[in-house]
Write a protein that holds these residues in place. Structure first.
Motif, PDB file in Angstrom:
ATOM      1  N   UNK A  50      28.982 -29.739  15.496  1.00  0.00           N
ATOM      2  CA  UNK A  50      29.124 -30.527  14.275  1.00  0.00           C
ATOM      3  C   UNK A  50      29.157 -29.601  13.055  1.00  0.00           C
ATOM      4  N   UNK A  51      29.778 -30.103  12.005  1.00  0.00           N
ATOM      5  CA  UNK A  51      29.804 -29.326  10.767  1.00  0.00           C
ATOM      6  C   UNK A  51      28.391 -29.147  10.215  1.00  0.00           C
ATOM      7  N   UNK A  52      27.600 -30.205  10.301  1.00  0.00           N
ATOM      8  CA  UNK A  52      26.235 -30.115   9.773  1.00  0.00           C
ATOM      9  C   UNK A  52      25.422 -29.065  10.532  1.00  0.00           C
ATOM     10  N   UNK A  53      25.669 -28.932  11.825  1.00  0.00           N
ATOM     11  CA  UNK A  53      24.960 -27.910  12.612  1.00  0.00           C
ATOM     12  C   UNK A  53      25.337 -26.521  12.114  1.00  0.00           C
ATOM     13  N   UNK A  54      26.624 -26.310  11.821  1.00  0.00           N
ATOM     14  CA  UNK A  54      27.062 -24.999  11.319  1.00  0.00           C
ATOM     15  C   UNK A  54      26.335 -24.665  10.024  1.00  0.00           C
ATOM     16  N   UNK A  55      26.194 -25.645   9.149  1.00  0.00           N
ATOM     17  CA  UNK A  55      25.520 -25.398   7.873  1.00  0.00           C
ATOM     18  C   UNK A  55      24.043 -25.054   8.048  1.00  0.00           C
ATOM     19  N   UNK A  56      23.456 -25.380   9.218  1.00  0.00           N
ATOM     20  CA  UNK A  56      22.046 -25.044   9.452  1.00  0.00           C
ATOM     21  C   UNK A  56      21.886 -23.656  10.061  1.00  0.00           C
ATOM     22  N   UNK A  57      23.012 -22.964  10.306  1.00  0.00           N
ATOM     23  CA  UNK A  57      22.976 -21.630  10.912  1.00  0.00           C
ATOM     24  C   UNK A  57      23.296 -20.595   9.843  1.00  0.00           C
ATOM     25  N   UNK A  58      22.286 -19.988   9.234  1.00  0.00           N
ATOM     26  CA  UNK A  58      22.513 -19.102   8.085  1.00  0.00           C
ATOM     27  C   UNK A  58      23.464 -17.938   8.370  1.00  0.00           C
TER      28      UNK A  58
END
Length: 131
Positions: A50-58
């Motif tokens: 998910x896009x939101x998951x990518x945003x949680x990966x610094x």
């Protein structure tokens, strides 16, 4: 020693996270190597995350931003080069038109001088015949 409750579940979640991270990183690398525009949406779709998951990966998010900035800088440099090339071509075209105008004027002067010389030659021949 028996496993703690939920330990298998936590291990499985950690493995899934690592697999997703590797897929996303591999997708990012492949897109960059292919010269494609790197976007979070494309990476998410191709990596199956998910896009939101990518945003949680610094680290992944930072790498995406770095590649996007690099791409933007490269595009700006290319645009400057193209603009410079267009400007230089316009300048060369202007100079070529000026040179053409100069050559036309010179050709006309030479034609006029040649016509005058032919007229003088004819007049001198006629005078020679009359004498």
């Amino acid at each position: 020693m028996p496993a703690k409750p939920g330990q298998h579940l936590a291990e499985h979640a950690r493995q899934r996270h690592q697999q997703a991270l590797r897929r996303a990183q591999r997708t990012l690398t492949e897109m960059n190597d292919a010269g494609e525009t790197v976007t979070v949406a494309l990476i998410a779709r191709r990596a199956g995350v998910s896009r939101s998951w990518i945003y949680t990966q610094p680290e992944l998010r930072d790498r995406i931003q770095q590649l996007q900035r690099h791409r933007a800088d490269a595009d700006a440099r290319r645009e400057t080069t193209i603009r410079a090339t267009d400007d230089s071509l316009r300048q060369r075209l202007t100079l070529a038109h000026e040179r053409i105008s100069q050559l036309r004027a010179e050709n006309q002067q030479l034609r006029d001088a040649l016509a005058q010389a032919h007229g003088q030659l004819r007049a001198s021949r006629l005078n020679a015949q009359d004498s």
